[in-house]
Design a protein around this motif. Structure first.
Motif, PDB file in Angstrom:
ATOM      1  N   ILE A   1       0.848  -1.189   0.000  1.00 31.91           N
ATOM      2  CA  ILE A   1       0.000   0.000   0.000  1.00 31.91           C
ATOM      3  C   ILE A   1       0.880   1.234   0.000  1.00 31.91           C
ATOM      4  N   ASP A   2       0.539   2.180  -0.863  1.00 37.93           N
ATOM      5  CA  ASP A   2       1.215   3.472  -0.889  1.00 37.93           C
ATOM      6  C   ASP A   2       1.079   4.109   0.500  1.00 37.93           C
ATOM      7  N   ALA A   3       2.188   4.446   1.115  1.00 34.33           N
ATOM      8  CA  ALA A   3       2.176   4.946   2.488  1.00 34.33           C
ATOM      9  C   ALA A   3       1.394   6.255   2.630  1.00 34.33           C
ATOM     10  N   ALA A   4       1.571   7.179   1.705  1.00 33.94           N
ATOM     11  CA  ALA A   4       0.853   8.456   1.791  1.00 33.94           C
ATOM     12  C   ALA A   4      -0.650   8.234   1.682  1.00 33.94           C
ATOM     13  N   LEU A   5      -1.056   7.313   0.844  1.00 35.25           N
ATOM     14  CA  LEU A   5      -2.480   7.003   0.708  1.00 35.25           C
ATOM     15  C   LEU A   5      -3.011   6.370   1.993  1.00 35.25           C
ATOM     16  N   ALA A   6      -2.230   5.489   2.597  1.00 33.64           N
ATOM     17  CA  ALA A   6      -2.651   4.860   3.848  1.00 33.64           C
ATOM     18  C   ALA A   6      -2.867   5.912   4.935  1.00 33.64           C
ATOM     19  N   PHE A   7      -1.960   6.875   5.035  1.00 35.34           N
ATOM     20  CA  PHE A   7      -2.128   7.925   6.040  1.00 35.34           C
ATOM     21  C   PHE A   7      -3.320   8.813   5.722  1.00 35.34           C
ATOM     22  N   ALA A   8      -3.544   9.100   4.453  1.00 34.65           N
ATOM     23  CA  ALA A   8      -4.703   9.900   4.062  1.00 34.65           C
ATOM     24  C   ALA A   8      -5.989   9.167   4.405  1.00 34.65           C
ATOM     25  N   GLU A   9      -5.993   7.864   4.200  1.00 38.05           N
ATOM     26  CA  GLU A   9      -7.175   7.050   4.493  1.00 38.05           C
ATOM     27  C   GLU A   9      -7.463   7.034   5.988  1.00 38.05           C
ATOM     28  N   ILE A  10      -6.418   6.916   6.776  1.00 41.92           N
ATOM     29  CA  ILE A  10      -6.590   6.904   8.228  1.00 41.92           C
ATOM     30  C   ILE A  10      -7.178   8.227   8.698  1.00 41.92           C
ATOM     31  N   GLY A  11      -6.769   9.314   8.072  1.00 39.40           N
ATOM     32  CA  GLY A  11      -7.263  10.630   8.464  1.00 39.40           C
ATOM     33  C   GLY A  11      -8.587  11.015   7.827  1.00 39.40           C
ATOM     34  N   ALA A  12      -9.088  10.200   6.909  1.00 39.98           N
ATOM     35  CA  ALA A  12     -10.339  10.532   6.207  1.00 39.98           C
ATOM     36  C   ALA A  12     -11.528  10.438   7.150  1.00 39.98           C
ATOM     37  N   ALA A  13     -12.522  11.219   6.837  1.00 42.65           N
ATOM     38  CA  ALA A  13     -13.739  11.233   7.643  1.00 42.65           C
ATOM     39  C   ALA A  13     -14.466   9.900   7.540  1.00 42.65           C
ATOM     40  N   ARG A  14     -15.027   9.466   8.637  1.00 48.38           N
ATOM     41  CA  ARG A  14     -15.835   8.254   8.654  1.00 48.38           C
ATOM     42  C   ARG A  14     -17.258   8.609   8.234  1.00 48.38           C
ATOM     43  N   SER A  15     -17.936   7.649   7.719  1.00 43.41           N
ATOM     44  CA  SER A  15     -19.302   7.872   7.248  1.00 43.41           C
ATOM     45  C   SER A  15     -20.225   8.200   8.412  1.00 43.41           C
ATOM     46  N   PRO A  16     -21.037   9.248   8.252  1.00 39.88           N
ATOM     47  CA  PRO A  16     -22.012   9.568   9.289  1.00 39.88           C
ATOM     48  C   PRO A  16     -23.282   8.727   9.149  1.00 39.88           C
ATOM     49  N   LEU A  17     -23.339   7.914   8.099  1.00 42.07           N
ATOM     50  CA  LEU A  17     -24.552   7.157   7.805  1.00 42.07           C
ATOM     51  C   LEU A  17     -24.562   5.800   8.498  1.00 42.07           C
ATOM     52  N   THR A  18     -25.756   5.366   8.846  1.00 38.44           N
ATOM     53  CA  THR A  18     -25.917   4.031   9.416  1.00 38.44           C
ATOM     54  C   THR A  18     -25.745   3.008   8.291  1.00 38.44           C
ATOM     55  N   PRO A  19     -25.494   1.750   8.631  1.00 38.17           N
ATOM     56  CA  PRO A  19     -25.376   0.735   7.582  1.00 38.17           C
ATOM     57  C   PRO A  19     -26.626   0.667   6.684  1.00 38.17           C
ATOM     58  N   ARG A  20     -27.799   0.822   7.247  1.00 33.71           N
ATOM     59  CA  ARG A  20     -29.030   0.760   6.450  1.00 33.71           C
ATOM     60  C   ARG A  20     -29.146   1.983   5.537  1.00 33.71           C
ATOM     61  N   GLU A  21     -28.760   3.166   6.035  1.00 29.36           N
ATOM     62  CA  GLU A  21     -28.781   4.365   5.187  1.00 29.36           C
ATOM     63  C   GLU A  21     -27.810   4.207   4.016  1.00 29.36           C
ATOM     64  N   LEU A  22     -26.642   3.638   4.290  1.00 31.69           N
ATOM     65  CA  LEU A  22     -25.677   3.376   3.220  1.00 31.69           C
ATOM     66  C   LEU A  22     -26.229   2.375   2.212  1.00 31.69           C
ATOM     67  N   GLU A  23     -26.905   1.357   2.700  1.00 30.66           N
ATOM     68  CA  GLU A  23     -27.481   0.350   1.810  1.00 30.66           C
ATOM     69  C   GLU A  23     -28.525   0.980   0.884  1.00 30.66           C
ATOM     70  N   VAL A  24     -29.366   1.840   1.433  1.00 31.04           N
ATOM     71  CA  VAL A  24     -30.388   2.512   0.625  1.00 31.04           C
ATOM     72  C   VAL A  24     -29.727   3.474  -0.355  1.00 31.04           C
ATOM     73  N   LEU A  25     -28.715   4.206   0.092  1.00 30.22           N
ATOM     74  CA  LEU A  25     -28.014   5.136  -0.800  1.00 30.22           C
ATOM     75  C   LEU A  25     -27.286   4.376  -1.907  1.00 30.22           C
ATOM     76  N   ARG A  26     -26.713   3.235  -1.573  1.00 29.37           N
ATOM     77  CA  ARG A  26     -26.042   2.398  -2.575  1.00 29.37           C
ATOM     78  C   ARG A  26     -27.046   1.938  -3.632  1.00 29.37           C
ATOM     79  N   ALA A  27     -28.237   1.552  -3.206  1.00 37.33           N
ATOM     80  CA  ALA A  27     -29.281   1.150  -4.150  1.00 37.33           C
ATOM     81  C   ALA A  27     -29.729   2.348  -4.982  1.00 37.33           C
TER      82      ALA A  27
END
Length: 193
Positions: free
Chosen positions: A117-143
């Motif tokens: 894994i590209d190290a800079a990308l890994a650090f960016a991913e760790i610092g990225a915002a987590r989803s505020p959506l519940t799993p069900r909200e994500l499932e509906v949005l994915r659909a």
């Protein structure tokens, strides 16, 4: 790929430019490692410039050739790409500006069942915002991202139309989006879908 072809212990068996050709190449060659551009062209994404077809292609490769190991290559570090690539089964994620020696080393390591894994990308991913959506909200949005109507989404997910509307409304509110399209775009940008 010409750079890899010069390596004495690496054989480039096929090179393709589209997702549809990739499936046939994998079936034919059964490669040990598939190096896939995250922006791999795909007919189904022609109208969607935000599509990250290479990640979807990784999943398709692994479905056809489970022993194959996938390395995703990207030009830019975008939040969420690493998470989605790993979820699709990729064993490596490198940037296109990687040196030829580093690329060859990454392919060798992935072939030995290691992760790269590209190290800079890994650090960016760790610092990225987590989803505020519940799993069900994500499932509906994915659909919803697939373009279905509320009624179609409800049927697909075994929910009532009113429940689907409520989940979509909450997702839009949490994401500060005005439309479903904007919510889907934001969720993809952050790697939540």
């Amino acid at each position: 790929m010409a750079l890899l072809a010069n390596e004495p212990d690496i054989s480039v068996v096929e090179t393709v430019e589209s997702r549809s050709k990739l499936a046939a190449a994998v079936r034919h060659s059964q490669p040990r490692v598939a190096l896939i551009d995250i922006d791999l062209a795909g007919e189904e994404s022609a109208g969607d410039p935000s599509a990250r077809d290479g990640i979807a292609a990784a999943g398709a490769v692994l479905a056809q050739a489970p022993a194959c190991r996938v390395v995703i290559m990207a030009e830019r570090r975008r939040p969420g790409d690493l998470r989605r690539a790993v979820a699709a089964g990729a064993a490596g994620f490198v940037m296109k500006d990687i040196s030829p020696a580093e690329l060859a080393d990454a392919v060798r390591r992935v072939a030995r069942d290691e992760q790269v894994i590209d190290a800079a990308l890994a650090f960016a991913e760790i610092g990225a915002a987590r989803s505020p959506l519940t799993p069900r909200e994500l499932e509906v949005l994915r659909a919803a991202a697939q373009g279905g109507t509320v009624t179609e989404i409800a049927g697909e997910l075994y929910l009532s139309s009113g429940t689907v509307r409520n989940y979509l409304a909450r997702a839009l509110t949490k994401m500060g989006a005005r439309t479903r399209v904007e919510a889907v775009s934001k969720a993809r940008e952050h790697g939540w879908l």
